[in-house]
Design an enzyme around this catalytic site. Structure first.
Site, short mmCIF file in Angstrom:
data_model
loop_
_atom_site.label_atom_id
_atom_site.label_comp_id
_atom_site.label_asym_id
_atom_site.label_seq_id
_atom_site.Cartn_x
_atom_site.Cartn_y
_atom_site.Cartn_z
N GLU A 11 0.85 -1.20 0.00
CA GLU A 11 0.00 0.00 0.00
C GLU A 11 0.88 1.25 0.00
O GLU A 11 0.62 2.21 -0.71
CB GLU A 11 -0.83 0.07 1.28
CG GLU A 11 -1.92 -0.95 1.42
CD GLU A 11 -2.63 -0.75 2.75
OE1 GLU A 11 -3.84 -0.87 2.74
OE2 GLU A 11 -1.98 -0.46 3.76
N GLY A 77 -9.33 -7.71 10.13
CA GLY A 77 -10.20 -8.88 10.17
C GLY A 77 -11.63 -8.44 10.46
O GLY A 77 -11.88 -7.65 11.36
N ILE A 173 -5.75 -12.00 15.18
CA ILE A 173 -6.89 -12.82 15.61
C ILE A 173 -7.25 -13.79 14.49
O ILE A 173 -7.63 -13.37 13.40
CB ILE A 173 -8.11 -11.93 15.96
CG1 ILE A 173 -7.75 -10.84 16.97
CG2 ILE A 173 -9.27 -12.80 16.46
CD1 ILE A 173 -7.41 -11.31 18.35
N MET A 194 -4.34 -4.22 14.48
CA MET A 194 -3.29 -4.14 15.49
C MET A 194 -2.73 -2.73 15.73
O MET A 194 -1.75 -2.58 16.45
CB MET A 194 -2.14 -5.09 15.09
CG MET A 194 -2.58 -6.53 14.98
SD MET A 194 -1.30 -7.65 14.36
CE MET A 194 -0.13 -7.61 15.71
N GLU A 195 -3.33 -1.70 15.11
CA GLU A 195 -2.73 -0.36 15.22
C GLU A 195 -3.70 0.79 15.52
O GLU A 195 -3.32 1.76 16.19
CB GLU A 195 -1.98 0.00 13.92
CG GLU A 195 -0.84 -0.90 13.53
CD GLU A 195 -1.28 -2.14 12.74
OE1 GLU A 195 -2.40 -2.11 12.20
OE2 GLU A 195 -0.53 -3.13 12.69
N ASP A 218 -9.65 -10.68 6.03
CA ASP A 218 -9.92 -12.02 6.59
C ASP A 218 -11.08 -11.88 7.56
O ASP A 218 -11.51 -10.77 7.86
CB ASP A 218 -8.67 -12.56 7.32
CG ASP A 218 -8.19 -11.61 8.39
OD1 ASP A 218 -7.35 -10.75 8.10
OD2 ASP A 218 -8.69 -11.69 9.54
N1 SAH Z 1 -0.60 -12.71 7.79
C1 SAH Z 1 -0.05 -11.58 7.06
C2 SAH Z 1 0.39 -10.55 7.99
C3 SAH Z 1 -0.66 -9.64 8.46
S1 SAH Z 1 0.06 -8.86 9.71
C4 SAH Z 1 1.10 -12.02 6.22
O1 SAH Z 1 1.49 -13.15 6.35
O2 SAH Z 1 1.61 -11.19 5.45
C5 SAH Z 1 -0.88 -7.94 10.54
C6 SAH Z 1 -1.45 -6.74 9.87
O3 SAH Z 1 -2.75 -7.07 9.42
C7 SAH Z 1 -1.58 -5.63 10.86
O4 SAH Z 1 -1.42 -4.39 10.23
C8 SAH Z 1 -3.01 -5.81 11.39
O5 SAH Z 1 -3.54 -4.56 11.77
C9 SAH Z 1 -3.75 -6.39 10.20
N2 SAH Z 1 -4.75 -7.44 10.42
C10 SAH Z 1 -5.47 -8.01 9.41
N3 SAH Z 1 -6.28 -8.98 9.87
C11 SAH Z 1 -6.09 -9.05 11.21
C12 SAH Z 1 -6.62 -9.90 12.23
N4 SAH Z 1 -7.49 -10.87 11.95
N5 SAH Z 1 -6.19 -9.72 13.51
C13 SAH Z 1 -5.29 -8.75 13.78
N6 SAH Z 1 -4.74 -7.94 12.85
C14 SAH Z 1 -5.12 -8.06 11.57
#
Ligand code: SAH
Length: 248
Positions: A11, A77, A173, A194-195, A218
């Site tokens: 992004e 999520g 989550i 998460m932010e 997700d």
């Molecule tokens: N699984 C992904 C990484 C996502 S990391 C990968 O392998 O590339 C986390 C980022 O996604 C953070 O910016 C968070 O804010 C966001 N995010 C998306 N879905 C989330 C969920 N179910 N729980 C927590 N954070 C989530």
């Protein structure tokens, strides 16, 4: 100066590509891009993941670049069952779902100690502007901007915009149990990430208007997205750059 924080590199790259007169500065292990978007001065930075990263990065933009607005984009999520992958959530209020001092001096679960707040609201003016930007993007660009096959593969037929409560915590989550627990504890909750709530707390303390825009990646349950990075690259990053272009 408007601060733009992105939680995903893909992004960030698409947003930086829209800037003119770009310079870069490395501050506190973060690369900050300073430039112009629609003739407005902006500073754009990858936030990192988690509440601490989001809080230090927001504080850095405020203290060092004297930003007067803050826009945060990323993925999240979906918590309510009717939210689908590709839908867009505008955060109107924020809670830290892992903040729990319950039992200490009468503090309630989710309450931020000493601030005596559980939810922090984003700027109402920016909420309206963000909704306009999202609606405009969805009604004009989304068809030409994003590969139809990519949208079909994920069953994204008609992305919907929602506004409401977002919860943040230092946890990805992805379990049915945690999802149910959050739904019960916070019945109005739309999405989890998460932010956002960390950005909200910093913005509150500095009295800074801010907004958070999230694309649902997700459903915070046991079946996580098969190809997360493909979704970000092919879909979410197009959505956010198209929305940011209109919002700024
Ligand atoms: N699984 C992904 C990484 C996502 S990391 C990968 O392998 O590339 C986390 C980022 O996604 C953070 O910016 C968070 O804010 C966001 N995010 C998306 N879905 C989330 C969920 N179910 N729980 C927590 N954070 C989530």
């Amino acid at each position: 100066m408007i601060g733009i924080m992105a939680a995903m590199h893909e992004e960030l790259n698409r947003i930086v590509a829209m800037l003119s007169d770009v310079t870069e500065e490395k501050v506190a292990r973060k690369l900050v891009y300073i430039g112009k978007l629609n003739n407005k001065k902006v500073s754009v930075v990858f936030s990192g993941w988690g509440k601490v990263a989001a809080a230090t990065t927001s504080t850095m933009l405020i203290e060092r670049y004297a930003i007067t607005r803050l826009v945060f984009t990323g993925v999240a999520g979906g918590i309510q069952p009717h939210l689908n992958i590709g839908d867009i959530v505008i955060g109107t209020s924020f809670v830290q779902h892992d903040m729990d001092c319950a039992g200490v001096l009468g503090i309630k679960r989710f309450e931020i100690p000493l601030l005596s707040l559980t939810e922090i609201s984003s700027s109402e003016i920016l909420q309206i502007k963000a909704e306009q930007a999202v609606n405009d993007y969805l009604s004009t660009d989304v068809v030409s901007d994003v590969d139809k096959e990519e949208l079909n593969n994920l069953n994204i037929t008609n992305p919907v915009i929602y506004s409401g409560l977002i919860a943040s915590g230092d946890q990805f989550i992805s379990s049915e149990d945690k999802l149910k627990e959050l739904q019960q504890a916070l019945p109005d909750l739309l999405a989890v990430e998460m932010e956002g709530a960390a950005v909200a707390q910093v913005a509150y303390e500095y009295d800074l208007p801010f907004i958070v825009i999230r694309i649902i990646s997700d459903k915070a349950n046991d079946d996580s997205l098969i190809d997360f990075s493909r979704f970000i690259e092919e879909i979410a990053s197009h959505f956010t750059s198209g929305i940011i272009k209109r919002l700024i």
